[in-house]
Scaffold this active site. Sequence first.
Site, PDB file in Angstrom:
ATOM      1  N   ASN A   9     -13.797  31.349   9.244  1.00 10.60           N
ATOM      2  CA  ASN A   9     -14.156  30.336  10.206  1.00 10.60           C
ATOM      3  C   ASN A   9     -13.668  30.714  11.611  1.00 10.60           C
ATOM      4  O   ASN A   9     -12.470  30.683  11.879  1.00 10.60           O
ATOM      5  CB  ASN A   9     -13.493  29.035   9.710  1.00 10.60           C
ATOM      6  CG  ASN A   9     -13.803  27.868  10.588  1.00 10.60           C
ATOM      7  OD1 ASN A   9     -14.307  28.036  11.690  1.00 10.60           O
ATOM      8  ND2 ASN A   9     -13.487  26.684  10.098  1.00 10.60           N
ATOM      9  N   GLY A  11     -13.713  29.071  14.185  1.00 12.87           N
ATOM     10  CA  GLY A  11     -13.016  27.909  14.755  1.00 12.87           C
ATOM     11  C   GLY A  11     -11.528  27.968  14.467  1.00 12.87           C
ATOM     12  O   GLY A  11     -10.685  27.658  15.311  1.00 12.87           O
ATOM     13  N   ASP A  70      -3.440  26.850   4.235  1.00 13.19           N
ATOM     14  CA  ASP A  70      -4.195  25.949   3.367  1.00 13.19           C
ATOM     15  C   ASP A  70      -3.715  24.548   3.689  1.00 13.19           C
ATOM     16  O   ASP A  70      -2.523  24.338   3.965  1.00 13.19           O
ATOM     17  CB  ASP A  70      -3.985  26.280   1.892  1.00 13.19           C
ATOM     18  CG  ASP A  70      -5.009  25.556   1.018  1.00 13.19           C
ATOM     19  OD1 ASP A  70      -6.164  25.397   1.471  1.00 13.19           O
ATOM     20  OD2 ASP A  70      -4.663  25.135  -0.090  1.00 13.19           O
ATOM     21  N   PHE A 149     -12.651  16.370  12.570  1.00 13.44           N
ATOM     22  CA  PHE A 149     -13.464  16.828  11.446  1.00 13.44           C
ATOM     23  C   PHE A 149     -12.855  16.285  10.159  1.00 13.44           C
ATOM     24  O   PHE A 149     -11.808  15.622  10.196  1.00 13.44           O
ATOM     25  CB  PHE A 149     -13.497  18.370  11.401  1.00 13.44           C
ATOM     26  CG  PHE A 149     -12.179  18.993  10.982  1.00 13.44           C
ATOM     27  CD1 PHE A 149     -11.142  19.115  11.884  1.00 13.44           C
ATOM     28  CD2 PHE A 149     -11.970  19.432   9.668  1.00 13.44           C
ATOM     29  CE1 PHE A 149      -9.916  19.677  11.504  1.00 13.44           C
ATOM     30  CE2 PHE A 149     -10.751  19.991   9.280  1.00 13.44           C
ATOM     31  CZ  PHE A 149      -9.725  20.113  10.204  1.00 13.44           C
ATOM     32  N   HIS A 177      -0.132  18.077  10.947  1.00  9.74           N
ATOM     33  CA  HIS A 177       0.431  18.948   9.924  1.00  9.74           C
ATOM     34  C   HIS A 177       0.324  20.423  10.346  1.00  9.74           C
ATOM     35  O   HIS A 177       1.272  21.183  10.261  1.00  9.74           O
ATOM     36  CB  HIS A 177      -0.295  18.705   8.595  1.00  9.74           C
ATOM     37  CG  HIS A 177      -1.803  18.673   8.707  1.00  9.74           C
ATOM     38  ND1 HIS A 177      -2.459  17.921   9.642  1.00  9.74           N
ATOM     39  CD2 HIS A 177      -2.778  19.336   8.022  1.00  9.74           C
ATOM     40  CE1 HIS A 177      -3.759  18.095   9.523  1.00  9.74           C
ATOM     41  NE2 HIS A 177      -3.983  18.959   8.542  1.00  9.74           N
TER      42      HIS A 177
HETATM   43  P1  IMP Z   1      -8.802  24.344   4.197  1.00 12.11           P
HETATM   44  O1  IMP Z   1      -7.374  24.325   4.674  1.00 12.11           O
HETATM   45  O2  IMP Z   1      -9.695  25.088   5.150  1.00 12.11           O
HETATM   46  O3  IMP Z   1      -8.925  24.760   2.760  1.00 12.11           O
HETATM   47  O4  IMP Z   1      -9.351  22.847   4.309  1.00 12.11           O
HETATM   48  C1  IMP Z   1      -8.894  21.822   3.514  1.00 12.11           C
HETATM   49  C2  IMP Z   1      -9.686  20.548   3.693  1.00 12.11           C
HETATM   50  O5  IMP Z   1      -8.734  19.529   3.985  1.00 12.11           O
HETATM   51  C3  IMP Z   1     -10.691  20.506   4.849  1.00 12.11           C
HETATM   52  O6  IMP Z   1     -11.971  20.859   4.442  1.00 12.11           O
HETATM   53  C4  IMP Z   1     -10.666  19.036   5.235  1.00 12.11           C
HETATM   54  O7  IMP Z   1     -11.497  18.302   4.382  1.00 12.11           O
HETATM   55  C5  IMP Z   1      -9.221  18.648   4.949  1.00 12.11           C
HETATM   56  N1  IMP Z   1      -8.400  18.771   6.159  1.00 12.11           N
HETATM   57  C6  IMP Z   1      -7.427  19.687   6.404  1.00 12.11           C
HETATM   58  N2  IMP Z   1      -6.889  19.484   7.629  1.00 12.11           N
HETATM   59  C7  IMP Z   1      -7.556  18.431   8.154  1.00 12.11           C
HETATM   60  C8  IMP Z   1      -7.466  17.743   9.399  1.00 12.11           C
HETATM   61  O8  IMP Z   1      -6.683  18.048  10.309  1.00 12.11           O
HETATM   62  N3  IMP Z   1      -8.305  16.709   9.553  1.00 12.11           N
HETATM   63  C9  IMP Z   1      -9.193  16.303   8.617  1.00 12.11           C
HETATM   64  N4  IMP Z   1      -9.337  16.918   7.451  1.00 12.11           N
HETATM   65  C10 IMP Z   1      -8.514  17.976   7.214  1.00 12.11           C
END
Ligand code: IMP
Length: 194
Positions: A9, A11, A70, A149, A177
């Site tokens: 990503n 982003g 993660d 998001f 976080h």
């Molecule tokens: P990953 O860390 O890219 O595996 O994402 C984990 C999932 O947790 C994301 O697709 C979101 O659904 C959720 N998530 C993680 N951090 C955020 C945040 O800051 N805002 C909203 N959703 C989050």
Amino acid sequence: MQLVVATSNPGKLKELQKYLGNCLEDSNWDLVLKPQELDVEETGDTFAANARLKASEIAIATNNWAIADDSGLQVDALNGAPGVYSARYGANDSERIARLLKELGQETNRKAQFACAIAIARPDGSIALESEGVCRGEILQETRGDGGFGYDPIFFVPDSQLTFAQMSSEVKRSISHRGKALASLIPQLEKLKL
Ligand code: IMP
């Protein structure tokens, strides 16, 4: 020194460059995106395990230092769900939010947290640094705000009386976080200047 970001990503790469900007400016670290064909399955049952796994596998595959994160949402009344399944809880953001609100129903304990784990691996796959950050909040009954998001529109932070989706990205970064995990990683990363 290249530090490969274990994400497809762009982003996330941008976000990391922004967060780590000052630290990386005076160091010899250069952030690069991992090759797209390299994909690591998130099989761990904690955020930290998944961050370690991704950093380690990408480091070995690229023979370079690698950074991975993660993150996800943990709802107290759902025993920490969706947790490591946050991204896989539905087909898109609105389905994930709808499922969470349905499962929580009229539950009065709306307490929840976002958690993020970050790991940095050496080229041999061993873990050099790790950090974690948590942001506590509450799950609203309905969405509020249209920024951000993921679960942002239902995650309300009582201290600021706003959801993540109502905050500017600067404010979110300062309390989130991911922001906290990166803030505690920076002093460790500075010590690693090679
Ligand atoms: P990953 O860390 O890219 O595996 O994402 C984990 C999932 O947790 C994301 O697709 C979101 O659904 C959720 N998530 C993680 N951090 C955020 C945040 O800051 N805002 C909203 N959703 C989050």
